[in-house]
Design an enzyme around this catalytic site. Structure first.
Site, short mmCIF file in Angstrom:
data_model
loop_
_atom_site.label_atom_id
_atom_site.label_comp_id
_atom_site.label_asym_id
_atom_site.label_seq_id
_atom_site.Cartn_x
_atom_site.Cartn_y
_atom_site.Cartn_z
N SER A 144 93.72 57.90 -49.80
CA SER A 144 93.62 56.64 -50.07
C SER A 144 94.24 55.49 -49.22
O SER A 144 95.12 55.86 -48.47
CB SER A 144 94.30 56.71 -51.54
OG SER A 144 94.44 55.31 -52.17
N TYR A 157 101.95 57.78 -56.88
CA TYR A 157 100.48 57.80 -56.34
C TYR A 157 100.32 57.94 -54.92
O TYR A 157 99.57 58.41 -54.04
CB TYR A 157 99.39 56.86 -56.94
CG TYR A 157 97.93 57.02 -56.73
CD1 TYR A 157 97.16 58.04 -57.07
CD2 TYR A 157 97.57 56.06 -55.72
CE1 TYR A 157 96.05 58.03 -56.43
CE2 TYR A 157 96.11 55.94 -55.39
CZ TYR A 157 95.45 57.13 -55.75
OH TYR A 157 94.23 57.26 -55.33
#
Length: 264
Positions: A144, A157
């Protein structure tokens, strides 16, 4: 059709929806053989039926809870046993929960690391000897842009995706003399059901809706680079450009984008 995909068996985790579903679709469209993994076997079988009827191809379905070490180990062994050769592994499954550190729930922390990091590492380690034995393979890890730029409410995250990037880069260096490719995929927000868990109120999605990536475009891009020596796929391009500026001028970048960072 991509000739380099024809009859190649490619494992896709988290294949039942979102990016995983679109990756599977484009693999089948290009003559590849998807090997689909997810918890929801009903969704997988429905997808299998559609792609088999649409592309007249073969595909395989395996039900597994990737957070369960025993289940993952058993399924990976089963796949290697049942298939003479597997050519690719796309570690797509992942989950996110957005919370300030002071509010984070430990079960959410454990869930994110179990699925985003540990399952990815475990599955890769179990299949790597198979790829090396055949001197052919491609491991694609969905990381990501959050792994490059952490923002408020994404501490856990972002940490999990930073771990994925570190693991992926080290793996690439370890096997760079072999015919096994390793690619990291760094994405900005993608319009999928990921946000049903990450952003249940929907506020973040409303704020960034016009910037969200299309899952089909992402899936097509990933499949296009399969079995090529592609180090990273970074989407959208302007977010990757921002991450490079952030590496050079972190303090100024954080000051300029302070309001945007807090949109979660």
């Amino acid at each position: 059709m991509q000739s380099n995909l024809v009859n190649k068996k490619i494992i896709v985790t988290g294949a039942s929806s979102g990016i995983g579903e679109r990756i599977v679709w484009h693999i089948a469209k290009n003559g590849g053989i998807p090997v689909m993994l997810a918890r929801s076997v009903d969704k997988l079988k429905s997808l299998q039926q559609v792609i088999d009827e649409t592309f007249r191809t073969t595909s395989f379905v395996y039900q597994v809870d990737l957070q369960n070490e025993n289940e993952l180990t058993t399924v990976m062994k089963q796949i290697v046993t049942e298939h003479e050769q597997v050519h690719g592994l796309i570690n797509n499954a992942g989950v996110g929960v957005f919370d300030y550190i002071k509010d984070m729930q430990w079960q959410d922390v454990e869930r994110m690391f179990q699925l985003n990091v540990f399952a990815l590492m475990r599955g890769t380690q179990q299949l790597l000897p198979h790829f090396l034995k055949h001197q052919e393979g491609h491991i694609v890890n969905i990381a990501s842009q959050a792994g490059k730029i952490a923002t408020p409410k994404s501490a856990v995250y972002a940490s999990s995706k930073h771990a994925v990037l570190g693991f992926t880069n080290a793996l690439r260096l370890e096997i760079n003399s072999d015919n096994v490719y390793v690619t990291a995929v760094n994405l900005g927000p993608v319009r999928t059901n990921f946000f049903a868990t990450a952003d249940p109120e929907g506020d973040y999605q409303k704020n960034i809706d016009r910037y969200m990536l299309d899952a089909d475009h992402v899936g097509k891009k990933i499949v296009f680079h399969l079995f090529t020596r592609k180090r990273e796929i970074n989407l959208p391009w302007w977010m990757e450009l921002g991450s490079k500026f952030y590496q050079l001028f972190p303090k100024g970048f954080e000051w300029i984008l302070n309001k945007q960072f807090k949109r979660k």
